[in-house]
Motif scaffolding. Structure first.
Motif, PDB file in Angstrom:
ATOM      1  N   ASN A   1      84.226  67.361 -53.360  1.00  0.00           N
ATOM      2  CA  ASN A   1      82.986  67.006 -54.020  1.00  0.00           C
ATOM      3  C   ASN A   1      82.415  65.723 -53.400  1.00  0.00           C
ATOM      4  OD1 ASN A   1      80.900  66.422 -55.744  1.00  0.00           O
ATOM      5  ND2 ASN A   1      82.121  66.583 -57.596  1.00  0.00           N
ATOM      6  N   THR A   2      81.157  65.758 -52.989  1.00  0.00           N
ATOM      7  CA  THR A   2      80.527  64.621 -52.334  1.00  0.00           C
ATOM      8  C   THR A   2      80.400  63.427 -53.268  1.00  0.00           C
ATOM      9  OG1 THR A   2      79.259  66.183 -51.026  1.00  0.00           O
ATOM     10  CG2 THR A   2      78.540  63.928 -50.974  1.00  0.00           C
ATOM     11  N   THR A   3      80.050  63.679 -54.521  1.00  0.00           N
ATOM     12  CA  THR A   3      79.887  62.587 -55.477  1.00  0.00           C
ATOM     13  C   THR A   3      81.198  61.844 -55.685  1.00  0.00           C
ATOM     14  OG1 THR A   3      78.158  63.851 -56.587  1.00  0.00           O
ATOM     15  CG2 THR A   3      79.101  62.012 -57.793  1.00  0.00           C
ATOM     16  N   LEU A   4      82.290  62.577 -55.766  1.00  0.00           N
ATOM     17  CA  LEU A   4      83.600  61.954 -55.926  1.00  0.00           C
ATOM     18  C   LEU A   4      83.937  61.073 -54.733  1.00  0.00           C
ATOM     19  CD1 LEU A   4      86.247  61.715 -57.557  1.00  0.00           C
ATOM     20  CD2 LEU A   4      87.070  63.685 -56.251  1.00  0.00           C
ATOM     21  N   LEU A   5      83.695  61.565 -53.534  1.00  0.00           N
ATOM     22  CA  LEU A   5      83.966  60.762 -52.338  1.00  0.00           C
ATOM     23  C   LEU A   5      83.084  59.522 -52.277  1.00  0.00           C
ATOM     24  CD1 LEU A   5      84.509  63.323 -49.441  1.00  0.00           C
ATOM     25  CD2 LEU A   5      86.171  61.864 -50.551  1.00  0.00           C
TER      26      LEU A   5
ATOM     27  N   ILE B   1      84.565  56.996 -54.725  1.00  0.00           N
ATOM     28  CA  ILE B   1      85.784  56.422 -54.155  1.00  0.00           C
ATOM     29  C   ILE B   1      85.437  55.418 -53.059  1.00  0.00           C
ATOM     30  CG2 ILE B   1      87.829  56.959 -52.757  1.00  0.00           C
ATOM     31  CD1 ILE B   1      88.009  59.587 -54.361  1.00  0.00           C
ATOM     32  N   PHE B   2      84.461  55.754 -52.224  1.00  0.00           N
ATOM     33  CA  PHE B   2      84.061  54.835 -51.162  1.00  0.00           C
ATOM     34  C   PHE B   2      83.465  53.552 -51.744  1.00  0.00           C
ATOM     35  CE2 PHE B   2      80.722  53.259 -48.285  1.00  0.00           C
ATOM     36  CZ  PHE B   2      81.538  52.825 -47.258  1.00  0.00           C
ATOM     37  N   PHE B   3      82.626  53.680 -52.764  1.00  0.00           N
ATOM     38  CA  PHE B   3      82.009  52.514 -53.391  1.00  0.00           C
ATOM     39  C   PHE B   3      83.069  51.578 -53.972  1.00  0.00           C
ATOM     40  CE2 PHE B   3      79.969  50.371 -57.017  1.00  0.00           C
ATOM     41  CZ  PHE B   3      78.950  49.725 -56.330  1.00  0.00           C
TER      42      PHE B   3
END
Length: 77
Positions: A27-31, A34-36
């Protein structure tokens, strides 16, 4: 394993996280969340790595923009 590209469809800044999520099937939103969080956890080092990777990883080349202007067609494609 498929080659990593910066996504042209799933992008906010450079498309790097979108490309990673498409490549791994996550999932892009999850990544992005996590990056933020990792920006603060690493003291900004992950942000530096992100921009270096954005320079190294090639952009996806086979994407067709549905809103691109075509001079042969009246209006948009």
């Amino acid at each position: 394993m498929s080659k990593l590209y910066r996504s042209a469809r799933n992008r906010m800044l450079t498309g790097l996280i979108g490309g990673i999520s498409e490549n791994l099937g996550l999932n892009t939103t999850l990544l992005r969340i996590i990056f933020f969080i990792s920006i603060f956890a690493t003291g900004g080092t992950s942000l530096l790595i992100y921009f270096i990777a954005a320079l190294v990883v090639p952009k996806e080349s086979n994407h067709v923009d549905p809103y691109a202007y075509d001079s042969n067609v009246r209006g948009y494609k």
